[in-house]
Design a protein around this motif. Structure first.
Motif, mmCIF file in Angstrom:
data_model
loop_
_atom_site.group_PDB
_atom_site.id
_atom_site.type_symbol
_atom_site.label_atom_id
_atom_site.label_comp_id
_atom_site.label_asym_id
_atom_site.label_seq_id
_atom_site.Cartn_x
_atom_site.Cartn_y
_atom_site.Cartn_z
ATOM 1 N N LEU A 116 42.417 23.272 48.179
ATOM 2 C CA LEU A 116 43.011 24.535 48.620
ATOM 3 C C LEU A 116 44.163 24.942 47.712
ATOM 4 C CD1 LEU A 116 43.131 26.791 50.735
ATOM 5 C CD2 LEU A 116 44.625 25.318 52.113
ATOM 6 N N GLY A 117 44.965 23.971 47.282
ATOM 7 C CA GLY A 117 46.082 24.289 46.388
ATOM 8 C C GLY A 117 45.603 24.837 45.054
ATOM 9 N N GLY A 118 44.542 24.253 44.509
ATOM 10 C CA GLY A 118 44.000 24.758 43.255
ATOM 11 C C GLY A 118 43.423 26.153 43.387
ATOM 12 N N LEU A 119 42.758 26.423 44.519
ATOM 13 C CA LEU A 119 42.195 27.761 44.745
ATOM 14 C C LEU A 119 43.296 28.807 44.880
ATOM 15 C CD1 LEU A 119 39.746 29.555 45.248
ATOM 16 C CD2 LEU A 119 39.853 28.905 47.669
ATOM 17 N N LEU A 120 44.364 28.464 45.594
ATOM 18 C CA LEU A 120 45.475 29.407 45.737
ATOM 19 C C LEU A 120 46.160 29.659 44.397
ATOM 20 C CD1 LEU A 120 47.083 28.182 49.096
ATOM 21 C CD2 LEU A 120 45.688 30.223 48.710
ATOM 22 N N THR A 121 46.259 28.636 43.577
ATOM 23 C CA THR A 121 46.853 28.820 42.254
ATOM 24 C C THR A 121 45.995 29.748 41.397
ATOM 25 O OG1 THR A 121 47.725 26.565 42.382
ATOM 26 C CG2 THR A 121 47.744 27.616 40.233
ATOM 27 N N ALA A 122 44.682 29.586 41.459
ATOM 28 C CA ALA A 122 43.785 30.454 40.685
ATOM 29 C C ALA A 122 43.886 31.908 41.146
ATOM 30 C CB ALA A 122 42.357 29.948 40.802
ATOM 31 N N LEU A 123 43.918 32.117 42.458
ATOM 32 C CA LEU A 123 44.033 33.483 42.976
ATOM 33 C C LEU A 123 45.367 34.117 42.592
ATOM 34 C CD1 LEU A 123 42.510 32.977 46.544
ATOM 35 C CD2 LEU A 123 41.470 34.202 44.622
ATOM 36 N N THR A 124 46.446 33.327 42.675
ATOM 37 C CA THR A 124 47.761 33.845 42.293
ATOM 38 C C THR A 124 47.818 34.150 40.804
ATOM 39 O OG1 THR A 124 48.736 32.474 44.044
ATOM 40 C CG2 THR A 124 50.227 33.392 42.413
ATOM 41 N N ASP A 125 47.199 33.292 40.010
ATOM 42 C CA ASP A 125 47.200 33.495 38.561
ATOM 43 C C ASP A 125 46.498 34.802 38.184
ATOM 44 O OD1 ASP A 125 47.458 33.020 35.842
ATOM 45 O OD2 ASP A 125 45.620 31.861 35.741
ATOM 46 N N GLU A 126 45.348 35.038 38.750
ATOM 47 C CA GLU A 126 44.615 36.268 38.443
ATOM 48 C C GLU A 126 45.316 37.497 39.006
ATOM 49 O OE1 GLU A 126 42.109 36.431 36.399
ATOM 50 O OE2 GLU A 126 42.227 34.250 36.133
ATOM 51 N N THR A 127 46.046 37.329 40.106
ATOM 52 C CA THR A 127 46.815 38.455 40.652
ATOM 53 C C THR A 127 47.965 38.809 39.725
ATOM 54 O OG1 THR A 127 46.253 37.733 42.902
ATOM 55 C CG2 THR A 127 48.075 39.285 42.668
ATOM 56 N N ILE A 128 48.603 37.811 39.141
ATOM 57 C CA ILE A 128 49.692 38.065 38.192
ATOM 58 C C ILE A 128 49.177 38.819 36.971
ATOM 59 C CG2 ILE A 128 51.322 36.934 36.633
ATOM 60 C CD1 ILE A 128 51.654 34.743 38.723
ATOM 61 N N GLN A 129 47.990 38.469 36.501
ATOM 62 C CA GLN A 129 47.430 39.133 35.327
ATOM 63 C C GLN A 129 47.163 40.624 35.567
ATOM 64 O OE1 GLN A 129 44.066 37.217 33.552
ATOM 65 N NE2 GLN A 129 45.069 35.216 33.423
ATOM 66 N N MET A 130 46.953 41.000 36.818
ATOM 67 C CA MET A 130 46.731 42.412 37.129
ATOM 68 C C MET A 130 47.966 43.255 36.851
ATOM 69 S SD MET A 130 44.616 42.052 40.712
ATOM 70 C CE MET A 130 44.591 43.826 40.946
ATOM 71 N N PHE A 131 49.153 42.677 36.917
ATOM 72 C CA PHE A 131 50.397 43.416 36.712
ATOM 73 C C PHE A 131 50.981 43.180 35.317
ATOM 74 C CE2 PHE A 131 49.956 42.615 41.251
ATOM 75 C CZ PHE A 131 50.161 43.880 41.795
ATOM 76 N N SER A 132 50.243 42.489 34.446
ATOM 77 C CA SER A 132 50.680 42.293 33.066
ATOM 78 C C SER A 132 50.087 43.383 32.183
ATOM 79 C CB SER A 132 50.247 40.913 32.559
ATOM 80 O OG SER A 132 50.823 39.890 33.352
ATOM 81 N N ASP A 133 50.882 43.851 31.233
ATOM 82 C CA ASP A 133 50.444 44.956 30.373
ATOM 83 C C ASP A 133 49.268 44.523 29.508
ATOM 84 O OD1 ASP A 133 52.463 46.499 31.397
ATOM 85 O OD2 ASP A 133 53.878 46.011 29.785
ATOM 86 N N GLY A 134 48.186 45.279 29.590
ATOM 87 C CA GLY A 134 47.015 45.028 28.771
ATOM 88 C C GLY A 134 46.132 43.896 29.251
ATOM 89 N N ARG A 135 46.465 43.306 30.383
ATOM 90 C CA ARG A 135 45.659 42.198 30.922
ATOM 91 C C ARG A 135 44.820 42.692 32.090
ATOM 92 N NH1 ARG A 135 48.122 37.277 29.554
ATOM 93 N NH2 ARG A 135 46.193 36.314 30.333
ATOM 94 N N SER A 136 43.751 41.996 32.375
ATOM 95 C CA SER A 136 42.853 42.348 33.478
ATOM 96 C C SER A 136 42.531 41.088 34.275
ATOM 97 C CB SER A 136 41.561 42.984 32.966
ATOM 98 O OG SER A 136 40.862 42.073 32.136
ATOM 99 N N SER A 137 41.995 41.298 35.448
ATOM 100 C CA SER A 137 41.635 40.190 36.339
ATOM 101 C C SER A 137 40.173 40.322 36.737
ATOM 102 C CB SER A 137 42.520 40.205 37.584
ATOM 103 O OG SER A 137 42.140 39.173 38.473
ATOM 104 N N GLN A 138 39.467 39.197 36.730
ATOM 105 C CA GLN A 138 38.051 39.174 37.073
ATOM 106 C C GLN A 138 37.779 38.048 38.057
ATOM 107 O OE1 GLN A 138 35.846 38.841 33.436
ATOM 108 N NE2 GLN A 138 36.484 40.843 32.663
ATOM 109 N N ILE A 139 36.794 38.271 38.910
ATOM 110 C CA ILE A 139 36.430 37.249 39.884
ATOM 111 C C ILE A 139 35.793 36.035 39.209
ATOM 112 C CG2 ILE A 139 34.167 38.259 40.327
ATOM 113 C CD1 ILE A 139 36.529 36.568 42.898
ATOM 114 N N THR A 140 35.142 36.274 38.072
ATOM 115 C CA THR A 140 34.546 35.140 37.344
ATOM 116 C C THR A 140 35.613 34.193 36.819
ATOM 117 O OG1 THR A 140 34.481 36.529 35.350
ATOM 118 C CG2 THR A 140 32.493 36.437 36.700
#
Length: 218
Positions: A116-140
């Motif tokens: 569960l901790g690893g899954l939450l870290t992955a979700l948080t990581d991809e969420t952070i990328q959504m607010f970074s300039d020029g970065r995108s987030s994907q479910i894959t």
């Protein structure tokens, strides 16, 4: 004595300074790994591309020196990024397993915690990328990161099982020469008991002969 708790193995393990030091070490290593993952996700696209380009150049040089120019030519920036994500989360899963092991002896029952901790870290990581300039987030990318966590957990469990097996084998090897002592003592007690029984039987037979001899003389 009443009211005094006898020292048990669990109490000794909780108060062990080596265990406390190991918990602190693994916890700081896990926090550093998560901070490193999040810091990479906070980078803007230009900075991330420069870092990926450096890693790509380095990997191409390594594969070329190893005599595998075909693999070096097939490497792309996209592959390097995905490999970096997988390795980061594999390290996190490995550290999560070690932290769980030093916190509880029955870590297999609580293996869902690092998952569960690893899954939450992955979700948080991809969420952070959504607010970074020029970065995108994907479910894959979430599934890729989560697969890295699961791989790290499996590697950690395998290493712990291997260490446990080596520890048990060492105990068997150490206790093997000392097995002769209790066995020889048991044999000694058995021989002593048989000797005592023989002496009693001999004395009883001797006393009966003396009684028979005195009766004949009378």
């Amino acid at each position: 004595m009443r009211g005094k708790e006898l020292p048990t193995e669990s109490n000794m393990q909780k108060t062990s300074p080596w265990l406390i030091a190991t918990r602190v070490l693994f916890t700081f290593a896990l926090i550093a790994c998560i901070v490193f993952i999040f810091s990479n996700s906070m980078q803007i696209a230009d900075v991330s591309s420069v870092a990926s380009g450096r890693a790509l150049t380095l990997m191409r040089k390594v594969f070329t020196r190893l005599g595998m120019p075909g693999i070096a030519s097939r490497l792309t920036d996209h592959i390097v990024r995905k490999m970096a994500h997988f390795c980061e989360y594999m390290l996190e899963g490995f550290l999560l397993t070690l932290c769980l092991r030093v916190c509880t002896r029955r870590f297999v029952r609580h293996i869902s915690w690092p998952i569960l901790g690893g899954l939450l870290t992955a979700l948080t990581d991809e969420t952070i990328q959504m607010f970074s300039d020029g970065r995108s987030s994907q479910i894959t990318d979430v599934w890729l990161d989560f697969s890295g966590v699961l791989t790290g957990i499996l590697v950690g469990m395998f290493c712990l099982a291997l260490c446990r097996m080596c520890y048990l084998l060492s105990l068997i090897h150490i206790s093997e020469p000392t097995r002769r002592t209790p066995i020889s003592y048991a044999v000694f007690c058995l021989k002593k008991k048989k000797k005592a029984e023989r002496n009693i039987a001999y004395k009883g037979l001797l006393s009966m002969r003396i009684i028979d001899k005195t009766r004949k003389e009378e």
